[in-house]
Design an enzyme around this catalytic site. Structure first.
Site, short mmCIF file in Angstrom:
data_model
loop_
_atom_site.label_atom_id
_atom_site.label_comp_id
_atom_site.label_asym_id
_atom_site.label_seq_id
_atom_site.Cartn_x
_atom_site.Cartn_y
_atom_site.Cartn_z
N ARG A 30 50.13 35.80 -38.16
CA ARG A 30 51.50 36.39 -38.55
C ARG A 30 52.41 35.60 -39.07
O ARG A 30 53.81 35.73 -39.13
CB ARG A 30 52.05 37.48 -37.63
CG ARG A 30 51.07 38.69 -37.49
CD ARG A 30 51.83 39.87 -36.38
NE ARG A 30 51.11 41.00 -36.39
CZ ARG A 30 50.14 41.20 -35.39
NH1 ARG A 30 49.97 39.98 -34.49
NH2 ARG A 30 49.60 42.41 -35.38
N HIS A 79 56.96 32.62 -68.99
CA HIS A 79 55.80 33.10 -68.26
C HIS A 79 55.06 34.52 -68.48
O HIS A 79 54.01 35.05 -68.23
CB HIS A 79 56.10 33.14 -66.71
CG HIS A 79 56.28 31.94 -66.01
ND1 HIS A 79 57.25 30.95 -66.71
CD2 HIS A 79 55.81 31.17 -65.13
CE1 HIS A 79 57.21 29.74 -66.21
NE2 HIS A 79 56.40 29.82 -65.13
N HIS A 102 51.39 34.29 -68.64
CA HIS A 102 50.43 34.81 -67.67
C HIS A 102 49.59 35.74 -68.41
O HIS A 102 48.24 35.75 -68.00
CB HIS A 102 51.14 35.58 -66.73
CG HIS A 102 51.95 34.98 -65.81
ND1 HIS A 102 52.79 35.21 -64.81
CD2 HIS A 102 51.88 33.47 -65.22
CE1 HIS A 102 53.23 34.32 -63.91
NE2 HIS A 102 52.66 33.18 -64.22
N LYS A 127 57.28 30.70 -53.28
CA LYS A 127 56.18 31.82 -53.74
C LYS A 127 54.78 31.34 -53.32
O LYS A 127 54.37 30.25 -53.70
CB LYS A 127 56.49 31.88 -55.16
CG LYS A 127 57.50 32.75 -55.75
CD LYS A 127 57.60 32.84 -57.11
CE LYS A 127 58.57 33.78 -57.80
NZ LYS A 127 58.43 33.88 -59.23
N ASN A 178 61.26 32.33 -64.98
CA ASN A 178 59.99 32.63 -65.46
C ASN A 178 59.96 32.84 -67.12
O ASN A 178 59.14 33.39 -67.64
CB ASN A 178 59.78 34.31 -65.04
CG ASN A 178 59.06 34.12 -63.65
OD1 ASN A 178 58.17 33.42 -63.23
ND2 ASN A 178 59.88 34.73 -62.73
N LYS A 229 65.84 23.99 -59.87
CA LYS A 229 65.08 25.33 -58.93
C LYS A 229 65.78 25.45 -57.66
O LYS A 229 65.77 26.62 -57.30
CB LYS A 229 63.61 24.87 -58.92
CG LYS A 229 62.89 26.13 -58.12
CD LYS A 229 61.47 26.16 -58.63
CE LYS A 229 60.64 27.43 -58.10
NZ LYS A 229 59.34 27.45 -58.18
N GLU A 283 56.95 22.94 -67.46
CA GLU A 283 57.88 23.57 -66.60
C GLU A 283 59.31 22.48 -66.54
O GLU A 283 60.20 22.83 -66.27
CB GLU A 283 57.19 23.50 -65.16
CG GLU A 283 56.06 24.57 -65.25
CD GLU A 283 56.46 26.09 -65.09
OE1 GLU A 283 57.89 26.15 -65.17
OE2 GLU A 283 55.56 27.15 -64.73
N GLU A 320 64.01 36.78 -55.57
CA GLU A 320 63.64 37.29 -56.90
C GLU A 320 64.07 38.58 -56.83
O GLU A 320 63.38 39.34 -57.67
CB GLU A 320 62.26 36.65 -57.21
CG GLU A 320 62.16 36.69 -58.90
CD GLU A 320 60.87 36.43 -59.46
OE1 GLU A 320 60.38 37.14 -59.93
OE2 GLU A 320 60.51 35.12 -59.06
N ARG A 362 66.80 34.71 -59.81
CA ARG A 362 65.69 33.89 -59.78
C ARG A 362 64.67 34.28 -60.71
O ARG A 362 63.70 33.33 -61.46
CB ARG A 362 64.99 33.77 -58.46
CG ARG A 362 63.83 33.06 -58.20
CD ARG A 362 63.50 33.00 -57.10
NE ARG A 362 62.11 32.16 -56.88
CZ ARG A 362 61.80 31.51 -55.58
NH1 ARG A 362 62.26 31.81 -54.36
NH2 ARG A 362 60.50 31.05 -55.54
N HIS A 373 47.79 26.42 -66.37
CA HIS A 373 48.95 27.13 -66.35
C HIS A 373 50.23 26.74 -67.05
O HIS A 373 51.05 27.23 -68.05
CB HIS A 373 49.71 27.37 -64.78
CG HIS A 373 50.79 27.97 -64.67
ND1 HIS A 373 50.96 29.37 -64.95
CD2 HIS A 373 52.16 27.74 -64.13
CE1 HIS A 373 52.29 29.81 -64.70
NE2 HIS A 373 52.71 28.67 -64.16
#
Length: 361
Positions: A119, A246, A250, A141, A243, A225, A183, A235, A239, A263
């Site tokens: 956990r 992206h 993606h 993330k 992206n 960032k 990026e 997000e 935030r 990527h």
């Protein structure tokens, strides 16, 4: 050493940026840690595994080592479970610390494993690619891919520190540097015109890994960032502008099969597509579209996308995590340095795909 602080709900954690930082990783381990597990891949392990293990042994704690196969295609449940198998066989407890030694795939999987093992246990990011140093290692993330969509299974879970050694970039292939620079320039497009202009003027220095230029690019990217993460850790709002490019990127990765394009290469192409969509939808200057396209080409990323056909593109983009109530949401630019979140029509998407996608892939 350059220090950037990431403000989060329960305080902050440091990003330490330094030439030779790998040799000081023992300083980043909490005194109460019961043991350490290095999570890496076969490529990075061959370059830095023994060095990092020897440094961490200076803590006097047990140091375990987990080596995974290298590649985006292994960012899945099967490989993630190998981490859990190892942690359980080592009998790691809740005061253990994981060390993610690698690029974005290793960082994401290690962070996700740390977030759910017992956990939640602590982990440290030690990013070894430019893309991971400026983006994926910062902000918490964590995720794995699903065959239907990239990064669709994961959690927000912050590291206790990010340890960046800029020296490791010299072992990267030029393609990896190009992917990371996509990026880097993104931050200028969404937040900082001056940084964008600096990138335009320093492309050759960045590609050549000039020490001063690279350290500044990494530090400024992390600062930008960190500012956004501090404003919106999970997000729910601003935030999402991180992206930019992206949604297209993606879709390219998923549509081609994970790993065919890096990527950052897909994001670079997505930046051009986002610029075209911004011009069509909200008046982004055509001259600035040309600047974005030229920059993406100059850093060595593709500026033309695969032609999946409109229906397949829409199917892929509908799986994007930013979407709301079944509508595709894009990050668009009003101008360089100012980004917004907006829904657009299918007609606009089709227009952009007709301009930016080819059948050559």
């Amino acid at each position: 050493m350059n220090l950037v602080k990431v403000n989060i709900t329960n305080g902050f954690y440091p990003i330490n940026i330094e030439s030779g930082r790998l040799d000081y990783l023992d300083h980043s381990i909490p005194e109460d840690a019961t043991s350490i597990a290095i999570i890496t891949n076969s490529t990075v392990g061959g370059l830095y595994g023994k060095r990092v293990r020897d440094v961490l042994l200076r803590t006097g704690k047990n140091v375990f080592y987990v080596e995974l196969p290298d590649g985006e295609k292994y960012k899945d449940w099967i490989t993630l479970n190998k981490i859990f198998d190892s942690l359980l066989s080592f009998k790691l407890d809740r005061r253990a610390v994981l060390v993610a030694l690698g690029g974005g795939v290793i960082g994401d999987m290690t962070g996700f494993a740390a977030s759910v093992y017992m956990r939640g246990i602590r982990f440290i990011q030690v990013p070894t690619t430019l893309l991971a140093q400026v983006d994926s290692s910062v902000g918490g993330k964590t995720a794995i891919n699903h065959p239907m969509g990239k990064n669709m299974i994961g959690s927000f879970y912050q590291p206790i520190s990010v340890e960046i050694d800029t020296d490791v970039l010299t072992t990267l292939a030029p393609r990896e540097i190009s992917a990371g620079l996509a990026e880097v320039v993104k931050y200028g497009l969404i937040l900082d015109y001056d940084f964008w202009e600096w990138c335009e003027n320093n492309v050759n220095n960045l590609l050549g890994l000039d020490e001063i230029a690279i350290e500044y690019a990494v530090k400024r990217s992390c600062e930008l960032k960190s500012y956004i993460v501090g404003e919106d850790e999970k997000e729910s709002g601003i935030r999402a502008i991180l992206n930019l490019g992206h949604t297209f990127g993606h879709a390219i990765e998923s549509g081609l099969g994970y790993g065919k394009w890096l990527h950052g290469e897909a994001v670079g192409c997505g930046l051009v597509q986002a610029a075209e969509l911004s011009a069509y939808s909200i008046g982004f200057k055509e001259t600035d579209v040309a600047r974005v396209r030229y920059m993406v080409s100059s850093i060595g990323c593709p500026s033309k996308a695969p032609n999946f056909g409109l229906d397949r593109w829409l199917e892929l983009m509908l799986l994007d995590k930013k979407n709301d109530s079944g509508e595709i949401r894009f990050i668009l630019m009003k101008k360089i340095g100012e980004a917004v979140i907006q829904n657009v029509s299918n007609d606009a998407i089709e227009y952009v795909l007709n301009k930016t996608a080819t059948g050559l892939f």
